[in-house]
Each structure stands twice: as structure tokens, then as C-alpha cells.
Design an enzyme around this catalytic site. Structure first.
Site, short mmCIF file in Angstrom:
data_model
loop_
_atom_site.label_atom_id
_atom_site.label_comp_id
_atom_site.label_asym_id
_atom_site.label_seq_id
_atom_site.Cartn_x
_atom_site.Cartn_y
_atom_site.Cartn_z
N TYR A 160 46.47 43.36 42.38
CA TYR A 160 45.01 43.53 43.11
C TYR A 160 45.09 44.75 42.92
O TYR A 160 44.47 45.50 43.83
CB TYR A 160 44.99 42.21 44.06
N SER B 193 38.31 47.42 48.13
CA SER B 193 38.70 46.25 48.63
C SER B 193 39.50 47.34 50.22
O SER B 193 39.99 48.39 49.64
CB SER B 193 40.06 45.17 48.37
N LYS C 66 42.37 47.76 43.21
CA LYS C 66 41.70 48.29 43.78
C LYS C 66 41.63 49.87 44.70
O LYS C 66 40.78 50.29 44.40
CB LYS C 66 41.45 47.73 44.99
N SER D 128 27.50 34.55 43.21
CA SER D 128 28.44 33.62 44.29
C SER D 128 29.11 35.04 45.85
O SER D 128 28.60 36.06 45.50
CB SER D 128 30.09 33.42 44.09
N1 LIG Z 1 36.30 38.05 49.57
C1 LIG Z 1 37.15 39.09 50.23
O1 LIG Z 1 38.08 38.94 51.02
C2 LIG Z 1 37.28 40.25 49.31
C3 LIG Z 1 37.79 41.23 50.13
C4 LIG Z 1 38.06 42.57 49.44
C5 LIG Z 1 37.53 42.26 48.32
N2 LIG Z 1 36.61 41.88 47.44
C6 LIG Z 1 36.30 42.28 46.35
O2 LIG Z 1 34.71 42.02 46.92
C7 LIG Z 1 34.14 41.66 45.46
C8 LIG Z 1 33.47 39.73 45.16
O3 LIG Z 1 34.15 38.97 45.78
P1 LIG Z 1 33.48 37.53 45.85
O4 LIG Z 1 34.66 37.56 47.93
O5 LIG Z 1 32.12 37.99 46.81
O6 LIG Z 1 34.11 37.03 45.42
P2 LIG Z 1 33.84 35.26 44.80
O7 LIG Z 1 34.52 34.56 44.35
O8 LIG Z 1 32.88 34.35 45.76
O9 LIG Z 1 32.70 36.11 43.65
C9 LIG Z 1 33.10 37.16 42.02
C10 LIG Z 1 32.06 36.28 41.85
O10 LIG Z 1 32.04 37.37 40.69
C11 LIG Z 1 31.78 36.75 39.19
N3 LIG Z 1 32.56 37.39 38.25
C12 LIG Z 1 34.26 36.46 37.81
N4 LIG Z 1 34.60 37.49 37.07
C13 LIG Z 1 33.66 38.45 35.97
C14 LIG Z 1 33.28 39.10 35.01
N5 LIG Z 1 34.11 39.52 34.54
N6 LIG Z 1 31.90 39.44 35.29
C15 LIG Z 1 30.96 39.18 35.09
N7 LIG Z 1 30.93 38.00 36.89
C16 LIG Z 1 32.50 38.09 37.08
C17 LIG Z 1 32.14 35.79 39.78
O11 LIG Z 1 31.69 34.15 38.69
C18 LIG Z 1 31.89 35.34 40.79
O12 LIG Z 1 30.83 34.76 40.94
C19 LIG Z 1 35.19 41.21 44.41
O13 LIG Z 1 35.72 42.64 43.62
C20 LIG Z 1 36.38 41.38 45.21
O14 LIG Z 1 37.66 41.48 44.88
C21 LIG Z 1 36.53 40.36 48.36
#
Ligand SMILES: NC(=O)c1ccc[n+]([C@@H]2O[C@H](COP(=O)([O-])OP(=O)(O)OC[C@H]3O[C@@H](n4cnc5c(N)ncnc54)[C@H](O)[C@@H]3O)[C@@H](O)[C@H]2O)c1
Length: 259
Positions: A150, A137, A154, A18
Site C-alpha cells: 500500500y 495517504s 501511495k 463511499s
Molecule cells: N480511510 C482511510 O483511512 C484512508 C486514509 C488515507 C487514504 N485513504 C485513501 O482515500 C481514498 C478513498 O478511500 P475511502 O476511505 O473513502 O474508502 P472506501 O472504501 O470507503 O471508498 C472507496 C471507494 O472506491 C471505490 N473503488 C474501489 N476500487 C475501484 C475501482 N477499481 N474503480 C472505481 N472505484 C473503485 C469503492 O467502490 C468505494 O466506493 C482511497 O484512495 C484510500 O486509499 C483512505
């Protein structure tokens, strides 16, 4: 020389089912890498088939799963060159006085230990001169009230990135982490992101979320051999957030004071 080519590089991306992980896996593949996509969600197998990638079902918080992932990826394509420890979760907004230990533990196991295991077993199956990229993050620089657990997770990713960069430097393995502002992925709309989603546009100088593809471009830049002198860094992709308050935020504050 082709700049920023990932041709014949063997890459692993966690959380590849994702959002940011998927965009990064797709971009690496398009740049010539052999990509292993890892996710806890089995539906990722179909996405991997479509992209021509290898898939390994993995729970990043499980040490045995993470060793199996790196071993399987190395058996599939050869020793690893790039590991992206990206899988992560968010939690509902909760003030420190209310957050219970289960919330901290789940974030710690996935967001922190997932990265720790990715470094431990990624480097074990990696060529010297490889690259490890960890998703932190902009929360690592502080965030809203209610985001404490969170933020804790991070900030830990930033810390572990720096020590790994030092420990792996003798093998010329570079370790960096990326600190994105809100990215337009399913996570941005999840329980726990309500405040951020409401105010990030007004607070951010560029006045919008980051696209997953824009963040993936930074991973590509850092993964390439062109970047061999960057290690131990926490690199922000935040639309100017850390630079200072956005004009539209100042205008909104001034307007509210005039009322
Ligand atoms: N979206 C945001 O605003 C944002 C901002 C800063 C950082 N992040 C970070 O970016 C990264 C990706 O997030 P995203 O926005 O693509 O989120 P998302 O929810 O779209 O994707 C996260 C993916 O991680 C997988 N996942 C969750 N737990 C898991 C586990 N235990 N083992 C294996 N896979 C697992 C989920 O199935 C999903 O496919 C994360 O570390 C998140 O904290 C996101």
C-alpha cells in the site's frame, strides 16, 4: 466575490460511492459544482440521483473506462474544471517477505494507474486553469510493518502528482495530492487496517480519526480558484501525526518502561 465558490465548475470524483469520495462529491455539489460521480459499485447511481449528480460506472484501473468517464462528464456538463482521482483499495497486512506479486499488481492497477489514467484523460477534457487532486495517504511518509504494498502505491501517487504539476503548468492546470491519516470510512475497518485502527488514536496528537467531511473540506479548498498558487504539493491532513509523537504515546511508552 464569493470565496471558495465552485459555482458552475464541472467536477469529476472517482470512488464517489463511499467514504471520502462521497463526502467530496457532496461538498462540491453544495459549493455549486456540477458533479460527475464515478465508482465501480453500481449502487453509486442511487447516491448520485439523490445528490443531483451524473453517474458513470467506472473501473479506474481500466484505461477505456477512464477515457469514457471524462468524455461522458464533459458531454454532460461541458469541459472539466476539477478532477479528483480518489478511488483506492487496501490490502491485507503482509510482510514484504510474504507479499506476492498479485497484491502489488492489484494495488498498482487501482491506486496508481487509476490516478495516471485520471490525469491523462482528465487533462484531455479539461479547461486550461483546471485542477487535478489525487488521493495519496499519510502512508506515503512511511507506515507500519505489513503495509509495504500500500505504501508503494501511495508514494507513487505523490511522484506522479509532482511530474504532472510540472507538465501541466503551461496550461495553468494545478495538480496536488492529499495525504490523509486514517479517515473514518469503511476502508478504515477493512482487512488490512487492523494495526492502524488500533494504534492511530494513541499515535496521533489529535487522538482521533479524520472525518470524511473534514478531508473533503481540504479538497474543496484546493479545488477553488482562490488557491491558484498551490501546485505539485503533497498536503497532509493528519491530526499532527507528521509533527511528532503524541503526548499520550510518550506517556504510554514511559508507563511501560516503569513496569
Ligand atoms: N480511510 C482511510 O483511512 C484512508 C486514509 C488515507 C487514504 N485513504 C485513501 O482515500 C481514498 C478513498 O478511500 P475511502 O476511505 O473513502 O474508502 P472506501 O472504501 O470507503 O471508498 C472507496 C471507494 O472506491 C471505490 N473503488 C474501489 N476500487 C475501484 C475501482 N477499481 N474503480 C472505481 N472505484 C473503485 C469503492 O467502490 C468505494 O466506493 C482511497 O484512495 C484510500 O486509499 C483512505
Amino acid at each position: 466575490m464569493e470565496f471558495f465558490s465552485l459555482k458552475s465548475k464541472n467536477a469529476v470524483v472517482t470512488g464517489a460511492g463511499s467514504g471520502l469520495g462521497y463526502a467530496t462529491a457532496k461538498r462540491f455539489k453544495e459549493a455549486g459544482a456540477n458533479v460527475t460521480m464515478a465508482d465501480i459499485n453500481e449502487k453509486t447511481a442511487e447516491l448520485a440521483r439523490e445528490l443531483g449528480c451524473h453517474f458513470v460506472k467506472t473501473d479506474v484501473s481500466c484505461e477505456a473506462d477512464m477515457e469514457n468517464l471524462m468524455k461522458s462528464a464533459a458531454e454532460q456538463y461541458g469541459k472539466l474544471d476539477i478532477v479528483v482521482n480518489n478511488a483506492g483499495i487496501i490490502c491485507p497486512e503482509e510482510l514484504l517477505e510474504n507479499a506476492d506479486s498479485k497484491t502489488y499488481e492489484s494495488l498498482f492497477h487501482v491506486n496508481v494507474m487509476g490516478v495516471v489514467f485520471g490525469i491523462k484523460y482528465g487533462q484531455k477534457y479539461m479547461n486550461d486553469g483546471g485542477v487535478i487532486l489525487n488521493t495519496a495517504s499519510n502512508s506515503a511518509n512511511g507506515d507500519y510493518a505489513g503495509y509495504g504494498p500500500y505504501i508503494m502505491s501511495k508514494i507513487s501517487v505523490v511522484g506522479i502528482t509532482k511530474v504532472a504539476a510540472i507538465e501541466l503548468a503551461p496550461r495553468k492546470i494545478r495538480v496536488n495530492c492529499i495525504c490523509p491519516n486514517t479517515i473514518d470510512t469503511p476502508m478504515a475497518y477493512a482487512d488490512g487496517c487492523e494495526t492502524e485502527l488500533q494504534v492511530m488514536g494513541i499515535q496521533t496528537p489529535l487522538a482521533r480519526m479524520c472525518k470524511a467531511e473534514e478531508a473533503a473540506a481540504l479538497y474543496h479548498f484546493l479545488a477553488a480558484d482562490d488557491c491558484q498558487y498551490i501546485t505539485g504539493e503533497d498536503i497532509y491532513i493528519d491530526g499532527g501525526l507528521k509533527a511528532g509523537p503524541a503526548n499520550q504515546m510518550i506517556d504510554a511508552i514511559l508507563a511501560s518502561l516503569e513496569k
